[in-house]
Scaffold this motif. Sequence first.
Motif, mmCIF file in Angstrom:
data_model
loop_
_atom_site.group_PDB
_atom_site.id
_atom_site.type_symbol
_atom_site.label_atom_id
_atom_site.label_comp_id
_atom_site.label_asym_id
_atom_site.label_seq_id
_atom_site.Cartn_x
_atom_site.Cartn_y
_atom_site.Cartn_z
ATOM 1 N N ALA A 253 0.859 -0.997 -0.135
ATOM 2 C CA ALA A 253 0.095 -0.031 -0.050
ATOM 3 C C ALA A 253 0.701 1.139 0.183
ATOM 4 C CB ALA A 253 -1.035 -0.024 1.304
ATOM 5 N N VAL A 254 1.860 1.149 0.796
ATOM 6 C CA VAL A 254 2.791 2.303 0.859
ATOM 7 C C VAL A 254 3.634 2.621 -0.516
ATOM 8 C CG1 VAL A 254 4.858 3.370 1.938
ATOM 9 C CG2 VAL A 254 3.085 2.350 3.438
ATOM 10 N N LYS A 255 4.003 1.326 -0.997
ATOM 11 C CA LYS A 255 4.561 1.679 -2.241
ATOM 12 C C LYS A 255 3.891 2.048 -3.520
ATOM 13 C CE LYS A 255 6.677 -2.499 -3.469
ATOM 14 N NZ LYS A 255 6.837 -3.824 -3.996
ATOM 15 N N PHE A 256 2.685 1.802 -3.541
ATOM 16 C CA PHE A 256 2.068 2.536 -4.672
ATOM 17 C C PHE A 256 1.109 3.390 -4.263
ATOM 18 C CE2 PHE A 256 2.608 -2.254 -5.558
ATOM 19 C CZ PHE A 256 3.382 -2.103 -6.651
ATOM 20 N N THR A 257 1.199 3.956 -2.960
ATOM 21 C CA THR A 257 0.344 5.332 -2.700
ATOM 22 C C THR A 257 1.314 6.358 -2.708
ATOM 23 O OG1 THR A 257 -1.205 4.152 -1.455
ATOM 24 C CG2 THR A 257 -1.045 6.463 -1.119
ATOM 25 N N THR A 258 1.027 7.369 -3.537
ATOM 26 C CA THR A 258 2.021 8.618 -3.453
ATOM 27 C C THR A 258 1.276 9.760 -3.076
ATOM 28 O OG1 THR A 258 0.907 9.010 -5.853
ATOM 29 C CG2 THR A 258 2.806 7.960 -5.916
ATOM 30 N N ASP B 256 -6.186 2.018 1.058
ATOM 31 C CA ASP B 256 -5.212 3.272 0.589
ATOM 32 C C ASP B 256 -5.712 4.205 -0.609
ATOM 33 O OD1 ASP B 256 -4.705 2.588 -2.135
ATOM 34 O OD2 ASP B 256 -3.525 0.916 -1.163
ATOM 35 N N THR B 257 -5.318 5.447 -0.692
ATOM 36 C CA THR B 257 -5.767 6.472 -1.754
ATOM 37 C C THR B 257 -4.688 6.318 -2.880
ATOM 38 O OG1 THR B 257 -4.257 8.092 -0.556
ATOM 39 C CG2 THR B 257 -6.765 8.090 0.031
ATOM 40 N N GLY B 258 -4.305 5.141 -3.350
ATOM 41 C CA GLY B 258 -3.337 4.953 -4.476
ATOM 42 C C GLY B 258 -4.073 4.945 -5.797
ATOM 43 N N PRO B 259 -3.460 4.447 -6.676
ATOM 44 C CA PRO B 259 -3.935 4.600 -8.194
ATOM 45 C C PRO B 259 -5.067 3.546 -8.221
ATOM 46 C CG PRO B 259 -1.892 3.490 -8.143
ATOM 47 C CD PRO B 259 -2.019 3.842 -6.896
ATOM 48 N N GLY B 260 -5.216 2.570 -7.394
ATOM 49 C CA GLY B 260 -6.160 1.456 -7.427
ATOM 50 C C GLY B 260 -5.710 0.492 -8.599
ATOM 51 N N GLU C 75 -9.609 -3.736 -12.729
ATOM 52 C CA GLU C 75 -10.568 -4.951 -12.251
ATOM 53 C C GLU C 75 -10.090 -6.289 -13.247
ATOM 54 O OE1 GLU C 75 -15.289 -6.773 -12.585
ATOM 55 O OE2 GLU C 75 -14.699 -4.344 -12.897
ATOM 56 N N GLU C 76 -9.571 -6.001 -14.487
ATOM 57 C CA GLU C 76 -9.083 -7.410 -14.887
ATOM 58 C C GLU C 76 -7.679 -8.042 -14.344
ATOM 59 O OE1 GLU C 76 -7.547 -3.696 -17.565
ATOM 60 O OE2 GLU C 76 -9.468 -4.349 -16.259
ATOM 61 N N LYS C 77 -7.042 -7.192 -13.552
ATOM 62 C CA LYS C 77 -5.860 -7.444 -12.800
ATOM 63 C C LYS C 77 -5.921 -8.121 -11.471
ATOM 64 C CE LYS C 77 -3.008 -4.796 -15.771
ATOM 65 N NZ LYS C 77 -1.699 -3.743 -16.008
ATOM 66 N N LEU C 78 -7.142 -7.818 -10.973
ATOM 67 C CA LEU C 78 -7.543 -8.185 -9.364
ATOM 68 C C LEU C 78 -7.106 -9.472 -9.093
ATOM 69 C CD1 LEU C 78 -10.400 -5.992 -8.418
ATOM 70 C CD2 LEU C 78 -8.326 -5.877 -7.635
ATOM 71 N N CYS C 79 -7.680 -10.232 -10.069
ATOM 72 C CA CYS C 79 -7.620 -11.713 -9.826
ATOM 73 C C CYS C 79 -6.002 -12.315 -9.907
ATOM 74 C CB CYS C 79 -8.514 -12.634 -10.522
ATOM 75 S SG CYS C 79 -8.052 -12.545 -12.390
ATOM 76 N N ARG C 80 -5.382 -11.833 -10.427
ATOM 77 C CA ARG C 80 -3.856 -12.110 -10.671
ATOM 78 C C ARG C 80 -2.956 -11.508 -9.512
ATOM 79 N NH1 ARG C 80 -2.836 -9.869 -16.487
ATOM 80 N NH2 ARG C 80 -0.797 -9.312 -15.427
ATOM 81 N N ILE C 81 -3.527 -10.740 -8.634
ATOM 82 C CA ILE C 81 -2.722 -10.192 -7.625
ATOM 83 C C ILE C 81 -2.186 -11.040 -6.568
ATOM 84 C CG2 ILE C 81 -3.606 -7.962 -7.858
ATOM 85 C CD1 ILE C 81 -4.710 -8.456 -4.831
ATOM 86 N N SER D 37 -11.271 -3.009 -5.646
ATOM 87 C CA SER D 37 -10.200 -1.703 -5.879
ATOM 88 C C SER D 37 -11.124 -0.938 -6.982
ATOM 89 C CB SER D 37 -8.967 -2.139 -6.337
ATOM 90 O OG SER D 37 -7.960 -1.142 -6.689
ATOM 91 N N GLU D 38 -10.546 0.581 -6.918
ATOM 92 C CA GLU D 38 -11.191 1.155 -8.028
ATOM 93 C C GLU D 38 -10.012 2.254 -8.520
ATOM 94 O OE1 GLU D 38 -14.569 4.820 -8.385
ATOM 95 O OE2 GLU D 38 -14.928 3.275 -6.834
ATOM 96 N N VAL D 39 -9.848 1.997 -9.867
ATOM 97 C CA VAL D 39 -8.940 2.778 -10.476
ATOM 98 C C VAL D 39 -9.153 4.439 -10.246
ATOM 99 C CG1 VAL D 39 -7.990 3.443 -12.703
ATOM 100 C CG2 VAL D 39 -8.401 1.140 -12.257
ATOM 101 N N GLY D 40 -8.054 4.947 -9.853
ATOM 102 C CA GLY D 40 -8.257 6.520 -9.559
ATOM 103 C C GLY D 40 -8.868 6.786 -8.096
ATOM 104 N N THR D 41 -9.252 5.804 -7.304
ATOM 105 C CA THR D 41 -9.703 5.911 -6.074
ATOM 106 C C THR D 41 -8.862 5.483 -4.935
ATOM 107 O OG1 THR D 41 -12.065 6.413 -6.575
ATOM 108 C CG2 THR D 41 -11.586 5.779 -4.554
ATOM 109 N N GLY D 42 -8.465 3.990 -5.259
ATOM 110 C CA GLY D 42 -7.647 3.075 -4.422
ATOM 111 C C GLY D 42 -7.934 1.900 -4.064
ATOM 112 N N THR D 43 -7.378 1.336 -3.176
ATOM 113 C CA THR D 43 -7.755 -0.194 -2.967
ATOM 114 C C THR D 43 -7.863 -0.208 -1.573
ATOM 115 O OG1 THR D 43 -5.980 -0.684 -4.657
ATOM 116 C CG2 THR D 43 -6.606 -2.516 -3.148
#
Length: 131
Positions: A41-46, A72-76, A79-85, A125-131
Motif C-alpha cells: 500500500a505504501v509502495k503504490f500510494t503517492t 489506501d488512496t493509491g492509483p487502484g 478489475e481485469e488484474k485483481l484476480c492475478r494479484i 479496488s477502484e482505479v483512481g480511488t484506491g484499494t
Amino acid sequence: PSTPLCKKGVELKLDIAEDVTILWGDGARIKQVLHNIIGNAVKFTTKGHVLLKVEYDHAITVMPILIITLSDTGPGIPEEKLCRIWDAFDQGHESTAKEYGGTGLGLTISKNLIQAHGGDIDVTSEVGTGT
C-alpha cells in the motif's frame, strides 16, 4: 530516520477498536502479512493515506473473528488484474518491477499464510480511488 511514508507525504492511519487488546495466533506470521500488505500500500500510494483498521466481528459469540482492513488512496488496480494479484511473480505489468521493485511474492505468501491459519483475504479496488 526518514521513512518511505515521510518522504512521500503519505499518512499511515490506524483505527484499532478498543476491544482489540490481544491477538491469538502466530504473531510472527501476522507481522509478516501486515508487513507485506502495508508495504504494498505504501509502495503504490503517492499521496493521501494508508489506513489500517482492526476490529472483531462479534457476530460469532464463541470466539470473535479478527477483521483487518487495509485501504489506501493509491492509483487502484484495474478489475481485469485483481484476480492475478495473488499469483506468484505476477506484478500486473513488467514495468512495475522496474519502477517499484519487489518479486511479486508478498501477496502470494500472505494469502497462503492466512489460509493456512483458517482465515481469508480478499481485495476490492477502484482505479483512481484506491484499494
